[in-house]
Write an enzyme that holds these catalytic residues in place. Structure first.
Site, PDB file in Angstrom:
ATOM      1  N   ASN A   1     -12.946   9.973  -1.774  1.00 41.62           N
ATOM      2  CA  ASN A   1     -13.379   9.093  -2.854  1.00 41.62           C
ATOM      3  C   ASN A   1     -13.352   7.658  -2.337  1.00 41.62           C
ATOM      4  O   ASN A   1     -12.378   7.241  -1.698  1.00 41.62           O
ATOM      5  CB  ASN A   1     -12.453   9.239  -4.064  1.00 41.62           C
ATOM      6  CG  ASN A   1     -12.463  10.648  -4.624  1.00 41.62           C
ATOM      7  OD1 ASN A   1     -13.511  11.281  -4.702  1.00 41.62           O
ATOM      8  ND2 ASN A   1     -11.304  11.150  -4.994  1.00 41.62           N
TER       9      ASN A   1
ATOM     10  N   CYS B   1       0.375   3.401   3.207  1.00 33.25           N
ATOM     11  CA  CYS B   1       1.024   2.787   4.378  1.00 33.25           C
ATOM     12  C   CYS B   1       2.533   3.067   4.335  1.00 33.25           C
ATOM     13  O   CYS B   1       3.149   3.360   5.371  1.00 33.25           O
ATOM     14  CB  CYS B   1       0.781   1.285   4.406  1.00 33.25           C
ATOM     15  SG  CYS B   1      -0.825   0.783   5.046  1.00 33.25           S
TER      16      CYS B   1
ATOM     17  N   GLY C   1     -14.340   6.986  -7.640  1.00 23.52           N
ATOM     18  CA  GLY C   1     -13.160   7.664  -8.158  1.00 23.52           C
ATOM     19  C   GLY C   1     -11.909   7.459  -7.333  1.00 23.52           C
ATOM     20  O   GLY C   1     -10.924   8.183  -7.493  1.00 23.52           O
TER      21      GLY C   1
ATOM     22  N   HIS D   1      -6.340   3.228   0.250  1.00 30.43           N
ATOM     23  CA  HIS D   1      -6.114   3.452   1.683  1.00 30.43           C
ATOM     24  C   HIS D   1      -6.904   4.724   1.995  1.00 30.43           C
ATOM     25  O   HIS D   1      -6.678   5.764   1.364  1.00 30.43           O
ATOM     26  CB  HIS D   1      -4.620   3.624   1.959  1.00 30.43           C
ATOM     27  CG  HIS D   1      -4.242   3.846   3.391  1.00 30.43           C
ATOM     28  ND1 HIS D   1      -3.294   3.085   4.047  1.00 30.43           N
ATOM     29  CD2 HIS D   1      -4.659   4.769   4.292  1.00 30.43           C
ATOM     30  CE1 HIS D   1      -3.150   3.531   5.290  1.00 30.43           C
ATOM     31  NE2 HIS D   1      -3.978   4.567   5.469  1.00 30.43           N
TER      32      HIS D   1
ATOM     33  N   CYS E   1       0.837  -1.203   0.000  1.00 26.52           N
ATOM     34  CA  CYS E   1       0.000   0.000   0.000  1.00 26.52           C
ATOM     35  C   CYS E   1       0.875   1.258   0.000  1.00 26.52           C
ATOM     36  O   CYS E   1       1.689   1.468   0.905  1.00 26.52           O
ATOM     37  CB  CYS E   1      -0.911  -0.011   1.215  1.00 26.52           C
ATOM     38  SG  CYS E   1      -1.832   1.513   1.408  1.00 26.52           S
TER      39      CYS E   1
ATOM     40  N   HIS F   1      -4.290   0.552   8.195  1.00 27.20           N
ATOM     41  CA  HIS F   1      -4.715   0.339   6.812  1.00 27.20           C
ATOM     42  C   HIS F   1      -6.199   0.027   6.755  1.00 27.20           C
ATOM     43  O   HIS F   1      -6.625  -1.058   7.143  1.00 27.20           O
ATOM     44  CB  HIS F   1      -3.910  -0.791   6.160  1.00 27.20           C
ATOM     45  CG  HIS F   1      -4.299  -1.040   4.738  1.00 27.20           C
ATOM     46  ND1 HIS F   1      -3.871  -0.241   3.699  1.00 27.20           N
ATOM     47  CD2 HIS F   1      -5.118  -1.962   4.182  1.00 27.20           C
ATOM     48  CE1 HIS F   1      -4.399  -0.669   2.573  1.00 27.20           C
ATOM     49  NE2 HIS F   1      -5.164  -1.715   2.838  1.00 27.20           N
TER      50      HIS F   1
ATOM     51  N   ASP G   1      -0.581  16.603  -1.390  1.00 29.97           N
ATOM     52  CA  ASP G   1      -0.861  15.786  -2.578  1.00 29.97           C
ATOM     53  C   ASP G   1       0.206  16.086  -3.638  1.00 29.97           C
ATOM     54  O   ASP G   1       0.567  17.238  -3.874  1.00 29.97           O
ATOM     55  CB  ASP G   1      -2.259  16.100  -3.110  1.00 29.97           C
ATOM     56  CG  ASP G   1      -2.740  15.060  -4.110  1.00 29.97           C
ATOM     57  OD1 ASP G   1      -3.710  14.343  -3.798  1.00 29.97           O
ATOM     58  OD2 ASP G   1      -2.151  14.950  -5.204  1.00 29.97           O
TER      59      ASP G   1
ATOM     60  N   HIS H   1      -8.453   8.109   2.681  1.00 32.12           N
ATOM     61  CA  HIS H   1      -7.835   9.436   2.787  1.00 32.12           C
ATOM     62  C   HIS H   1      -8.872  10.513   2.565  1.00 32.12           C
ATOM     63  O   HIS H   1      -9.797  10.350   1.786  1.00 32.12           O
ATOM     64  CB  HIS H   1      -6.674   9.603   1.801  1.00 32.12           C
ATOM     65  CG  HIS H   1      -6.991   9.244   0.371  1.00 32.12           C
ATOM     66  ND1 HIS H   1      -7.078   7.935  -0.057  1.00 32.12           N
ATOM     67  CD2 HIS H   1      -7.242  10.003  -0.723  1.00 32.12           C
ATOM     68  CE1 HIS H   1      -7.360   7.908  -1.340  1.00 32.12           C
ATOM     69  NE2 HIS H   1      -7.486   9.155  -1.783  1.00 32.12           N
TER      70      HIS H   1
ATOM     71  N   HIS I   1      -9.112  14.265   1.171  1.00 32.15           N
ATOM     72  CA  HIS I   1      -8.487  15.399   0.483  1.00 32.15           C
ATOM     73  C   HIS I   1      -8.954  16.670   1.186  1.00 32.15           C
ATOM     74  O   HIS I   1     -10.155  16.856   1.407  1.00 32.15           O
ATOM     75  CB  HIS I   1      -8.948  15.483  -0.976  1.00 32.15           C
ATOM     76  CG  HIS I   1      -8.573  14.320  -1.845  1.00 32.15           C
ATOM     77  ND1 HIS I   1      -7.567  14.392  -2.789  1.00 32.15           N
ATOM     78  CD2 HIS I   1      -9.077  13.063  -1.933  1.00 32.15           C
ATOM     79  CE1 HIS I   1      -7.471  13.233  -3.421  1.00 32.15           C
ATOM     80  NE2 HIS I   1      -8.382  12.405  -2.921  1.00 32.15           N
TER      81      HIS I   1
HETATM   82  P1  AMP Z   1      -7.853   9.275  -4.900  1.00 30.59           P
HETATM   83  O1  AMP Z   1      -8.065   9.408  -6.380  1.00 30.59           O
HETATM   84  O2  AMP Z   1      -8.967   9.883  -4.084  1.00 30.59           O
HETATM   85  O3  AMP Z   1      -7.529   7.866  -4.499  1.00 30.59           O
HETATM   86  O4  AMP Z   1      -6.625  10.190  -4.564  1.00 30.59           O
HETATM   87  C1  AMP Z   1      -5.308   9.749  -4.586  1.00 30.59           C
HETATM   88  C2  AMP Z   1      -4.442  10.981  -4.512  1.00 30.59           C
HETATM   89  O5  AMP Z   1      -3.150  10.585  -4.149  1.00 30.59           O
HETATM   90  C3  AMP Z   1      -4.321  11.757  -5.838  1.00 30.59           C
HETATM   91  O6  AMP Z   1      -4.801  13.094  -5.640  1.00 30.59           O
HETATM   92  C4  AMP Z   1      -2.825  11.713  -6.138  1.00 30.59           C
HETATM   93  O7  AMP Z   1      -2.335  12.917  -6.700  1.00 30.59           O
HETATM   94  C5  AMP Z   1      -2.239  11.453  -4.753  1.00 30.59           C
HETATM   95  N1  AMP Z   1      -0.946  10.782  -4.755  1.00 30.59           N
HETATM   96  C6  AMP Z   1      -0.592   9.674  -5.448  1.00 30.59           C
HETATM   97  N2  AMP Z   1       0.676   9.317  -5.154  1.00 30.59           N
HETATM   98  C7  AMP Z   1       1.133  10.229  -4.247  1.00 30.59           C
HETATM   99  C8  AMP Z   1       2.368  10.420  -3.556  1.00 30.59           C
HETATM  100  N3  AMP Z   1       3.411   9.591  -3.719  1.00 30.59           N
HETATM  101  N4  AMP Z   1       2.486  11.470  -2.721  1.00 30.59           N
HETATM  102  C9  AMP Z   1       1.452  12.321  -2.547  1.00 30.59           C
HETATM  103  N5  AMP Z   1       0.254  12.194  -3.149  1.00 30.59           N
HETATM  104  C10 AMP Z   1       0.100  11.166  -3.995  1.00 30.59           C
HETATM  105 ZN    ZN Z   2      -2.487   1.271   3.537  1.00 30.48          ZN
END
Ligand code: AMP
Ligand code: ZN
Length: 122
Positions: A91, A8, A97, A102, A5, A47, A31, A104, A106
């Site tokens: 999401n 994680c 989407g 994991h 993950c 997780h 992000d 989160h 935004h």
């Molecule tokens: P979601 O589409 O809601 O799953 O959002 C995933 C978010 O993670 C997206 O906005 C990506 O830009 C962000 N993301 C992906 N990889 C990384 C990373 N290594 N560091 C920071 N943000 C990330």
């Molecule tokens: Zn995780």
């Protein structure tokens, strides 16, 4: 901790991130592809894939996670008060989407106006 993950690995420091907050249970970072001047991600260290996996006995830590949101928004440049503010987006699942599996939140702010229609792709 789930071995494969991304979030994680970020929470444990195995993959670098621009951290803005950490405590025993939560981790927040910028992000990598910001949608606005302020775009943070807040995650639980445990997780959990999405809100679809939440049970009633998760209410306590989930409430703490939600209570961190306005603090992180204010500490990272979102203007306070009714004329300021921020968006919170979670999401969940493919139809929701979600790309990183994991949980989160935004935290998005610092720009207007917002397109609130959030229409899914056809
Ligand atoms: P979601 O589409 O809601 O799953 O959002 C995933 C978010 O993670 C997206 O906005 C990506 O830009 C962000 N993301 C992906 N990889 C990384 C990373 N290594 N560091 C920071 N943000 C990330
Ligand atoms: Zn995780």
């Amino acid at each position: 901790m789930s071995d494969n993950c991304l979030f994680c690995k970020i929470a444990s420091g195995k993959i670098p991130s621009k951290k803005v907050y950490e405590d025993e249970d939560f981790f927040a970072f910028h992000d990598i592809n910001p949608a606005a001047p302020v775009h943070l991600l807040l995650i639980p260290k445990r997780h959990i894939v999405s809100l679809q996996d939440i049970q009633s006995d998760d209410a306590s830590w989930l409430g703490k996670m939600l209570a961190l949101v306005p603090q992180l928004a204010a500490d990272n440049g979102c203007r306070p008060g009714p004329e300021g503010g921020f968006r919170v987006v979670a999401n969940n699942g493919t139809d929701g989407g979600q790309e990183v599996a994991h949980l989160h939140f935004h935290i998005i702010g610092g720009a207007r106006p917002w397109d609130k229609r959030a229409a899914p792709a056809a």
